[in-house]
Design a protein around this motif. Sequence first.
Motif, short mmCIF file in Angstrom:
data_model
loop_
_atom_site.label_atom_id
_atom_site.label_comp_id
_atom_site.label_asym_id
_atom_site.label_seq_id
_atom_site.Cartn_x
_atom_site.Cartn_y
_atom_site.Cartn_z
N LEU A 281 64.15 35.55 47.67
CA LEU A 281 63.01 35.50 46.76
C LEU A 281 63.42 34.68 45.54
N ILE A 282 62.65 33.64 45.25
CA ILE A 282 62.91 32.80 44.08
C ILE A 282 61.74 32.96 43.12
N ILE A 283 62.03 33.49 41.94
CA ILE A 283 61.01 33.71 40.92
C ILE A 283 60.99 32.52 39.98
N ALA A 284 59.85 31.82 39.94
CA ALA A 284 59.74 30.59 39.17
C ALA A 284 58.53 30.63 38.24
N VAL A 285 58.29 31.79 37.66
CA VAL A 285 57.15 31.96 36.76
C VAL A 285 57.66 32.09 35.32
N ASP A 286 56.76 32.28 34.38
CA ASP A 286 57.16 32.45 32.98
C ASP A 286 57.89 33.77 32.79
N GLU A 287 58.54 33.92 31.65
CA GLU A 287 59.41 35.08 31.43
C GLU A 287 58.66 36.41 31.52
N ASP A 288 57.51 36.51 30.87
CA ASP A 288 56.78 37.78 30.88
C ASP A 288 56.38 38.19 32.29
N THR A 289 55.90 37.23 33.07
CA THR A 289 55.50 37.54 34.45
C THR A 289 56.70 37.91 35.29
N ALA A 290 57.81 37.20 35.11
CA ALA A 290 59.03 37.49 35.87
C ALA A 290 59.52 38.90 35.59
N ARG A 291 59.58 39.27 34.33
CA ARG A 291 60.05 40.62 33.98
C ARG A 291 59.12 41.70 34.53
N SER A 292 57.82 41.44 34.49
CA SER A 292 56.87 42.41 35.01
C SER A 292 57.04 42.61 36.52
N LEU A 293 57.17 41.51 37.26
CA LEU A 293 57.31 41.61 38.71
C LEU A 293 58.60 42.29 39.13
N LEU A 294 59.65 42.09 38.33
CA LEU A 294 60.98 42.59 38.72
C LEU A 294 61.34 43.92 38.08
N ALA A 295 60.44 44.49 37.28
CA ALA A 295 60.76 45.69 36.51
C ALA A 295 61.24 46.84 37.38
N ALA A 296 60.68 46.97 38.59
CA ALA A 296 61.06 48.08 39.47
C ALA A 296 62.39 47.85 40.17
N HIS A 297 62.94 46.63 40.07
CA HIS A 297 64.15 46.30 40.84
C HIS A 297 65.37 46.01 39.98
N VAL A 298 65.16 45.49 38.79
CA VAL A 298 66.29 45.16 37.93
C VAL A 298 65.80 45.09 36.49
N GLU A 299 66.59 45.66 35.59
CA GLU A 299 66.28 45.57 34.17
C GLU A 299 67.05 44.38 33.60
N LEU A 300 66.34 43.31 33.32
CA LEU A 300 66.98 42.10 32.83
C LEU A 300 67.32 42.24 31.36
N PRO A 301 68.48 41.74 30.93
CA PRO A 301 68.83 41.77 29.51
C PRO A 301 67.82 40.99 28.68
N PRO A 302 67.76 41.27 27.38
CA PRO A 302 66.79 40.55 26.54
C PRO A 302 67.14 39.08 26.41
N ASN A 303 66.12 38.28 26.20
CA ASN A 303 66.32 36.87 25.95
C ASN A 303 66.57 36.66 24.46
N VAL A 304 67.09 35.50 24.12
CA VAL A 304 67.34 35.18 22.72
C VAL A 304 66.00 34.94 22.02
N GLN A 305 65.95 35.24 20.75
CA GLN A 305 64.75 35.05 19.95
C GLN A 305 65.03 34.08 18.80
N PRO A 306 64.00 33.44 18.25
CA PRO A 306 62.58 33.56 18.59
C PRO A 306 62.20 32.62 19.73
N GLN A 307 61.13 32.98 20.42
CA GLN A 307 60.56 32.12 21.45
C GLN A 307 59.34 31.39 20.87
N PRO A 308 59.07 30.17 21.33
CA PRO A 308 57.94 29.42 20.79
C PRO A 308 56.61 30.13 21.02
N ALA A 309 55.72 29.98 20.07
CA ALA A 309 54.37 30.54 20.18
C ALA A 309 53.52 29.66 21.09
#
Length: 470
Positions: A281-309
């Motif tokens: 499985l290759i996840i190639a979506v934006d960060e929010d969507t990726a974290r949402s889809l994978l939440a039940a399988h792996v807790e990803l560490p936080p990304n660096v901030q700030p992110q562009p608006a």
Amino acid sequence: MSDLVTHAHDTRVVVVGGGMAGIVAALECARLGLRVTLFEAAPHLGGSLDRVTLGDATVDAAADGIPASASTLAGLIDEVGLADELETARDDELWLAAGPDGAAPAPAETVLGIPANPWAEDVRRHIETRGAWRAYVDRLRPPLTVGRRRSLGELVSSRMGERVRDRLVAPYMLAVHGVAPEHIDIDVAAPSLNPALTRTGSLSGAVAQTRRAGAPQRRAPRGGLFRLVDGLAGRLHDYDVDVRVGTAVAAIERDGAQWLVRPAGTGGAGDAVESVTADALIIAVDEDTARSLLAAHVELPPNVQPQPAPLDVAMLRIAGVALPDRGSLVIGPGPDPVAVRPISRTWPGIGKALAADEHILRVTLPHTAAPDAEVIEAARAAASDLCGVPIPAEAVRSAARASYRRAAPGSLLGHEAAVEAIRARARTVPGLALVGGWLSGNSLERVAADAVTEADAARRAALWGGTDPA
């Protein structure tokens, strides 16, 4: 060899996301004969390489050129038969409007906007004499006070003053990368600058020693980068990739050693949603969507901030306006600068397709929830100001609005360490790979090159458990 071919054909890969990263990852897997399914929620592939139609003209909505040095993208352009149709951006000059007299050409001799000579006329028109004196003081500091700073904004402010930071360095960083210079790692953005600062003792001296003459050329297929997307879509078809556009993924589950990807239904009471199984499985979506889809399988560490608006992009096709020559990008003042690109002047192929008195402008503004008509009107007013000529409402023959979220630049402070931690955690989940601009940085070349690397690792793991066959 026949066993290898059979094994490859029996190996299934699902790619979620049809931007450049997802397209390249799917293509890399399909080349070896793996069966690939690609899901894209939007009606067409491309992601940030979106397009809009203005009357009889179709043009890029966001990214519209790549550096001549972009080798991965050059290879893809050649693969889809567009190498002979490349054109070079014309008058690729940056103008800045944060100075006292409004828009003017950016200084010629700079690195990341830092001037080599604060007394140069094209520098003083932006920072004035007061700013030039403050910047010049940096040359008078004792060498032992040089020190070393990683933050671009802190380095510039401390060495050359706030006017250089606010009027020369910040506008480009904010408009193009979406983050203030304080958050940019100078050792990543310009690796040779700090060592040169140590040698020369002044920031302007370091710029003079490391500056490269001339702006890097940008190129694109005649008409727009969306033609590369269409060409790559054709290559996916050649490799029998199952491309499902307009199909979002609702959930991802594990089914033993395989993944189970559940597309979203259309909402009807009798809808039956066909799930797809995958070995990789290759996840190639934006960060929010990726974290949402994978939440039940792996807790990803936080990304660096700030992110562009997020941004709004308003495309304006205008007629009957004598547009003055202000380069290929004009950036306004302030912490959320508006920017204007006269793309019909920048790209010869687009200009030739229009009537003699027509222009197409791309105006980028901070995203709002306002209706399209209000955003387009705000863009028209901003373009009038930055282009230095009134653009009446009746001059706008057609217009379109697009909204998108930029990825952070790879030079964001802490980006590399954060991405390494995210990917290390993702690799603890068998058969999972992550790609996309939120990991590789916002350079389209890096997005493509990173997708090649990660897809190669994913297909090796799916075929041979991560090692090459003996």
